[in-house]
Enzyme design. Structure first.
Site, PDB file in Angstrom:
ATOM      1  N   GLY A  41      49.198  51.181  45.255  1.00 35.36           N
ATOM      2  CA  GLY A  41      48.570  50.571  46.426  1.00 35.36           C
ATOM      3  C   GLY A  41      49.474  49.717  47.309  1.00 35.36           C
ATOM      4  O   GLY A  41      49.253  49.611  48.505  1.00 35.36           O
ATOM      5  N   ASP A 100      41.380  40.991  43.563  1.00 30.18           N
ATOM      6  CA  ASP A 100      39.920  40.926  43.587  1.00 30.18           C
ATOM      7  C   ASP A 100      39.450  39.995  42.463  1.00 30.18           C
ATOM      8  O   ASP A 100      39.472  38.780  42.626  1.00 30.18           O
ATOM      9  CB  ASP A 100      39.403  42.367  43.436  1.00 30.18           C
ATOM     10  CG  ASP A 100      37.897  42.489  43.574  1.00 30.18           C
ATOM     11  OD1 ASP A 100      37.288  41.609  44.204  1.00 30.18           O
ATOM     12  OD2 ASP A 100      37.330  43.461  43.059  1.00 30.18           O
ATOM     13  N   LYS A 128      40.847  38.575  47.968  1.00 27.14           N
ATOM     14  CA  LYS A 128      39.389  38.404  47.873  1.00 27.14           C
ATOM     15  C   LYS A 128      39.128  37.201  46.959  1.00 27.14           C
ATOM     16  O   LYS A 128      38.603  37.355  45.857  1.00 27.14           O
ATOM     17  CB  LYS A 128      38.752  39.659  47.264  1.00 27.14           C
ATOM     18  CG  LYS A 128      38.667  40.881  48.168  1.00 27.14           C
ATOM     19  CD  LYS A 128      37.943  42.005  47.416  1.00 27.14           C
ATOM     20  CE  LYS A 128      37.808  43.259  48.238  1.00 27.14           C
ATOM     21  NZ  LYS A 128      37.327  44.406  47.401  1.00 27.14           N
ATOM     22  N   PHE A 149      34.808  47.178  50.314  1.00 30.81           N
ATOM     23  CA  PHE A 149      35.885  47.971  49.733  1.00 30.81           C
ATOM     24  C   PHE A 149      36.748  48.513  50.855  1.00 30.81           C
ATOM     25  O   PHE A 149      36.263  49.187  51.747  1.00 30.81           O
ATOM     26  CB  PHE A 149      35.316  49.108  48.895  1.00 30.81           C
ATOM     27  CG  PHE A 149      36.348  49.781  48.046  1.00 30.81           C
ATOM     28  CD1 PHE A 149      36.723  49.251  46.821  1.00 30.81           C
ATOM     29  CD2 PHE A 149      36.972  50.942  48.487  1.00 30.81           C
ATOM     30  CE1 PHE A 149      37.701  49.865  46.048  1.00 30.81           C
ATOM     31  CE2 PHE A 149      37.950  51.565  47.712  1.00 30.81           C
ATOM     32  CZ  PHE A 149      38.308  51.029  46.490  1.00 30.81           C
ATOM     33  N   ASP A 156      43.703  53.146  48.518  1.00 34.19           N
ATOM     34  CA  ASP A 156      42.988  54.435  48.493  1.00 34.19           C
ATOM     35  C   ASP A 156      41.521  54.309  48.116  1.00 34.19           C
ATOM     36  O   ASP A 156      41.068  53.287  47.597  1.00 34.19           O
ATOM     37  CB  ASP A 156      43.646  55.362  47.474  1.00 34.19           C
ATOM     38  CG  ASP A 156      43.266  54.995  46.031  1.00 34.19           C
ATOM     39  OD1 ASP A 156      43.363  53.802  45.681  1.00 34.19           O
ATOM     40  OD2 ASP A 156      42.860  55.894  45.281  1.00 34.19           O
TER      41      ASP A 156
HETATM   42  P1  5GP Z   1      41.313  43.013  40.139  1.00 35.23           P
HETATM   43  O1  5GP Z   1      41.897  43.165  38.749  1.00 35.23           O
HETATM   44  O2  5GP Z   1      41.890  41.845  40.880  1.00 35.23           O
HETATM   45  O3  5GP Z   1      39.809  42.999  40.111  1.00 35.23           O
HETATM   46  O4  5GP Z   1      41.652  44.352  40.893  1.00 35.23           O
HETATM   47  C1  5GP Z   1      42.738  44.432  41.715  1.00 35.23           C
HETATM   48  C2  5GP Z   1      43.067  45.865  42.009  1.00 35.23           C
HETATM   49  O5  5GP Z   1      41.894  46.639  42.251  1.00 35.23           O
HETATM   50  C3  5GP Z   1      43.869  45.947  43.301  1.00 35.23           C
HETATM   51  O6  5GP Z   1      45.256  45.839  43.065  1.00 35.23           O
HETATM   52  C4  5GP Z   1      43.471  47.294  43.836  1.00 35.23           C
HETATM   53  O7  5GP Z   1      44.287  48.284  43.258  1.00 35.23           O
HETATM   54  C5  5GP Z   1      42.040  47.447  43.375  1.00 35.23           C
HETATM   55  N1  5GP Z   1      41.115  46.985  44.418  1.00 35.23           N
HETATM   56  C6  5GP Z   1      40.400  45.837  44.469  1.00 35.23           C
HETATM   57  N2  5GP Z   1      39.663  45.758  45.591  1.00 35.23           N
HETATM   58  C7  5GP Z   1      39.959  46.883  46.287  1.00 35.23           C
HETATM   59  C8  5GP Z   1      39.534  47.384  47.561  1.00 35.23           C
HETATM   60  O8  5GP Z   1      38.754  46.794  48.319  1.00 35.23           O
HETATM   61  N3  5GP Z   1      40.070  48.583  47.948  1.00 35.23           N
HETATM   62  C9  5GP Z   1      40.945  49.290  47.168  1.00 35.23           C
HETATM   63  N4  5GP Z   1      41.389  50.449  47.648  1.00 35.23           N
HETATM   64  N5  5GP Z   1      41.361  48.847  45.966  1.00 35.23           N
HETATM   65  C10 5GP Z   1      40.881  47.656  45.545  1.00 35.23           C
END
Ligand code: 5GP
Ligand code: MG
Length: 172
Positions: A41, A100, A128, A149, A156
């Site tokens: 990403g 996130d 976020k 999202f 992606d």
């Molecule tokens: P976390 O472990 O912080 O919940 O997830 C982070 C990862 O989830 C990010 O690096 C990304 O790869 C994916 N992710 C979280 N939110 C989004 C979003 O809104 N769009 C996309 N494409 N990926 C996300």
């Protein structure tokens, strides 16, 4: 294909990326630094960010398992590809697309900080922060993001939309 709503345009991204590069340069100037791109990403953000850096970092790449085809976190992460550079005695800046819940980065930063590093910090294009489930601070955040999202600029939905030059919200 799902309908897309523009969230951040290429010009705004370009300006913010230059600003982030200046902050990072000011923080690490004269120090040994490895910038670590979190694949897939962050690939576009990383490429744009590092070309503006003046501090002469080493570059490397890491890969964690992603969400798969869906849009919600399982909280579980897998380590699929590790850096090839030694991190010992160096500062490490992890560069990710979006934070996130914070779980993936908490996991990764913990592992990296056990490798004799001088410091481990985090840069992410999107933060976020209201959705955080663990205590994790993005040291160099690009833009705050409320919810939804998003895709594009490397990110992606089912491996689509990574090529878009801006960030869009997708309604699956
Ligand atoms: P976390 O472990 O912080 O919940 O997830 C982070 C990862 O989830 C990010 O690096 C990304 O790869 C994916 N992710 C979280 N939110 C989004 C979003 O809104 N769009 C996309 N494409 N990926 C996300
Ligand atoms: Mg990611």
């Amino acid at each position: 294909m799902s309908p897309l709503t523009p969230v951040i345009g290429p010009e705004a991204i370009e300006a913010r990326v230059r600003g982030l590069a200046r902050e990072i340069d000011a923080h690490y100037r004269g120090e040994p630094l490895v910038c670590v791109c979190v694949l897939k990403g962050a690939f576009m953000f990383f490429a744009d960010l590092v070309r503006h850096l003046q501090c002469g970092p080493e570059l490397d790449f890491i890969r964690l398992a992603s969400y798969g085809g869906g849009t919600s976190s399982t909280g579980k992460v897998r380590f699929m590809h590790d850096v090839e550079t030694s991190l010992e005695g160096k500062h490490v800046l992890v560069v990710d697309d979006i934070v996130d819940s914070g779980r993936s980065m908490e996991y990764l930063l913990n592992i990296l900080s056990r490798r004799g590093t001088l410091s481990v910090k985090l840069c992410a294009l999107l933060d976020k922060f209201e959705r955080r489930e663990v205590e994790l601070k993005v040291d160099f955040p690009g833009f705050p993001l409320k919810e939804g999202f998003v895709v594009g600029y490397g990110m992606d939905y089912g491996e689509h939309y990574r090529e878009l030059p801006g960030v869009f919200e997708v309604k699956p």
